[in-house]
Design a protein around this motif. Sequence first.
Motif, PDB file in Angstrom:
ATOM      1  N   MET A  39      53.244  -1.493  44.566  1.00 53.06           N
ATOM      2  CA  MET A  39      52.846  -0.109  44.368  1.00 53.06           C
ATOM      3  C   MET A  39      51.691   0.311  45.264  1.00 53.06           C
ATOM      4  O   MET A  39      51.469   1.503  45.477  1.00 53.06           O
ATOM      5  N   GLN A  40      50.940  -0.637  45.795  1.00 56.11           N
ATOM      6  CA  GLN A  40      49.882  -0.276  46.728  1.00 56.11           C
ATOM      7  C   GLN A  40      50.432   0.134  48.092  1.00 56.11           C
ATOM      8  O   GLN A  40      49.688   0.586  48.956  1.00 56.11           O
ATOM      9  N   GLN A  41      51.726   0.020  48.281  1.00 56.62           N
ATOM     10  CA  GLN A  41      52.337   0.520  49.511  1.00 56.62           C
ATOM     11  C   GLN A  41      52.356   2.050  49.554  1.00 56.62           C
ATOM     12  O   GLN A  41      52.516   2.633  50.625  1.00 56.62           O
ATOM     13  N   TYR A  42      52.189   2.692  48.399  1.00 54.03           N
ATOM     14  CA  TYR A  42      52.353   4.142  48.325  1.00 54.03           C
ATOM     15  C   TYR A  42      51.068   4.885  48.665  1.00 54.03           C
ATOM     16  O   TYR A  42      50.005   4.598  48.098  1.00 54.03           O
ATOM     17  N   ARG A  43      51.184   5.845  49.562  1.00 52.08           N
ATOM     18  CA  ARG A  43      50.074   6.721  49.902  1.00 52.08           C
ATOM     19  C   ARG A  43      49.717   7.586  48.695  1.00 52.08           C
ATOM     20  O   ARG A  43      50.596   8.192  48.072  1.00 52.08           O
ATOM     21  N   GLY A  44      48.428   7.624  48.374  1.00 50.55           N
ATOM     22  CA  GLY A  44      47.957   8.456  47.277  1.00 50.55           C
ATOM     23  C   GLY A  44      47.940   7.773  45.931  1.00 50.55           C
ATOM     24  O   GLY A  44      47.310   8.271  44.997  1.00 50.55           O
ATOM     25  N   MET A  45      48.616   6.648  45.807  1.00 52.09           N
ATOM     26  CA  MET A  45      48.565   5.887  44.553  1.00 52.09           C
ATOM     27  C   MET A  45      47.413   4.896  44.665  1.00 52.09           C
ATOM     28  O   MET A  45      47.595   3.717  44.972  1.00 52.09           O
ATOM     29  N   ASP A  46      46.223   5.400  44.454  1.00 53.62           N
ATOM     30  CA  ASP A  46      45.003   4.639  44.712  1.00 53.62           C
ATOM     31  C   ASP A  46      44.324   4.178  43.428  1.00 53.62           C
ATOM     32  O   ASP A  46      44.105   2.982  43.214  1.00 53.62           O
ATOM     33  N   ILE A  47      43.980   5.133  42.575  1.00 56.23           N
ATOM     34  CA  ILE A  47      43.253   4.797  41.344  1.00 56.23           C
ATOM     35  C   ILE A  47      44.122   3.933  40.439  1.00 56.23           C
ATOM     36  O   ILE A  47      43.687   2.882  39.942  1.00 56.23           O
ATOM     37  N   GLY A  48      45.356   4.349  40.229  1.00 58.59           N
ATOM     38  CA  GLY A  48      46.213   3.657  39.278  1.00 58.59           C
ATOM     39  C   GLY A  48      46.698   2.298  39.722  1.00 58.59           C
ATOM     40  O   GLY A  48      47.199   1.524  38.905  1.00 58.59           O
ATOM     41  N   THR A  49      46.580   1.974  41.015  1.00 60.03           N
ATOM     42  CA  THR A  49      46.960   0.651  41.500  1.00 60.03           C
ATOM     43  C   THR A  49      45.738  -0.219  41.799  1.00 60.03           C
ATOM     44  O   THR A  49      45.900  -1.349  42.268  1.00 60.03           O
ATOM     45  N   ALA A  50      44.546   0.317  41.540  1.00 62.75           N
ATOM     46  CA  ALA A  50      43.294  -0.396  41.846  1.00 62.75           C
ATOM     47  C   ALA A  50      43.228  -0.784  43.320  1.00 62.75           C
ATOM     48  O   ALA A  50      42.737  -1.847  43.683  1.00 62.75           O
ATOM     49  N   LYS A  51      43.702   0.120  44.157  1.00 60.44           N
ATOM     50  CA  LYS A  51      43.675  -0.125  45.601  1.00 60.44           C
ATOM     51  C   LYS A  51      42.224  -0.125  46.086  1.00 60.44           C
ATOM     52  O   LYS A  51      41.437   0.756  45.731  1.00 60.44           O
ATOM     53  N   LEU A  52      41.868  -1.116  46.876  1.00 65.97           N
ATOM     54  CA  LEU A  52      40.492  -1.228  47.351  1.00 65.97           C
ATOM     55  C   LEU A  52      40.180  -0.075  48.295  1.00 65.97           C
ATOM     56  O   LEU A  52      40.880   0.120  49.296  1.00 65.97           O
ATOM     57  N   PRO A  53      39.149   0.720  48.017  1.00 64.87           N
ATOM     58  CA  PRO A  53      38.801   1.827  48.917  1.00 64.87           C
ATOM     59  C   PRO A  53      38.445   1.315  50.313  1.00 64.87           C
ATOM     60  O   PRO A  53      37.972   0.185  50.469  1.00 64.87           O
ATOM     61  N   VAL A  54      38.663   2.145  51.301  1.00 66.02           N
ATOM     62  CA  VAL A  54      38.426   1.748  52.693  1.00 66.02           C
ATOM     63  C   VAL A  54      36.996   1.267  52.891  1.00 66.02           C
ATOM     64  O   VAL A  54      36.755   0.270  53.596  1.00 66.02           O
ATOM     65  N   ASP A  55      36.029   1.939  52.263  1.00 62.89           N
ATOM     66  CA  ASP A  55      34.631   1.568  52.490  1.00 62.89           C
ATOM     67  C   ASP A  55      34.244   0.260  51.802  1.00 62.89           C
ATOM     68  O   ASP A  55      33.123  -0.214  51.956  1.00 62.89           O
TER      69      ASP A  55
END
Length: 310
Positions: A39-55
């Motif tokens: 699910m982290q492959q999806y653009r915009g699915m950031d908060i709900g996948t706990a995707k690490l922010p760029v910074d």
Amino acid sequence: MSGPIRPIAVIGPTASGKSELALDLAERLGGEIINIDAMQQYRGMDIGTAKLPVDQRRGIVHHRLDVLDVTETATVAAYKRAAAGDVERLLAAGRTPVIVGGSMMYIQGLLDDWEFPATDPQVRARYEEQLARLGTRALHARLAEVDPAAAQTILDTDGRRIVRALEVVELTGRPFAASAPVIGDPRWDTVIVALDRETAALDERIAARTASMFADGFVEEVVTLCDRGLRTGRTAAQAIGYAQILAHLDGEYDLDTAQELTFIGTRRYVRRQRSWFRRDPRVHWLDAAAPGLLDAVLRILDSDERPNRR
């Protein structure tokens, strides 16, 4: 480090702490990270996948993140082709691939070069019609009748995978798992380490992560993604948390219930991850709460140590 460069896969249950270890390894080994969370492959699915922010990525290059729109279907076969190319390019460049995530079939697909059975559009369309008419739980019950083992590893909310499993069983006449590769030496001689924690501690981390997501704008993220076609996505809309918020937005239950069901769904998924990964004898298990994780993994890389089954 001496000898040829080997990829390292950091796997394990959701919320165990994989991302931090992966960053440490990439820094120490001169590597880049390859995401293996579907699910982290999806653009915009950031908060709900706990995707690490760029910074927070420490300037380390990440691959297989933000490569799909929410209207596109994520498949293991497509991921495998793309990620294998990333691994081979990094190895050719003298960079260490650090593969990190917890999507079970994606991991086995990539590291075991899983060749997937062919599809039949008519058979698939028939099961998709049943899915639309009967719902995911009813079709999951059907799967449990014809292939109990597959039903144990596929969530009863994951309509796409339920349909695929039923399709494979019908086309091959064999259980879904029979199409899986025999576990042998992992591709590229990859070292596989898995993080885990005591169940109570991990449940606390899942609860805290879920609460933080809802407090940090998870609902607003889903609303924004609806404008991009989230509801039409065959895989994105079924992700844990996203499905629950969509149901909340449709008036099925209140926000507190959506949060609780997201926690419960994540916890159930963690149990399935553990069951799946524990069957793999190649995995080196590490306690994520123990100090010196990086050094422990470096020792594994430097030795011929066999995995410790727990």
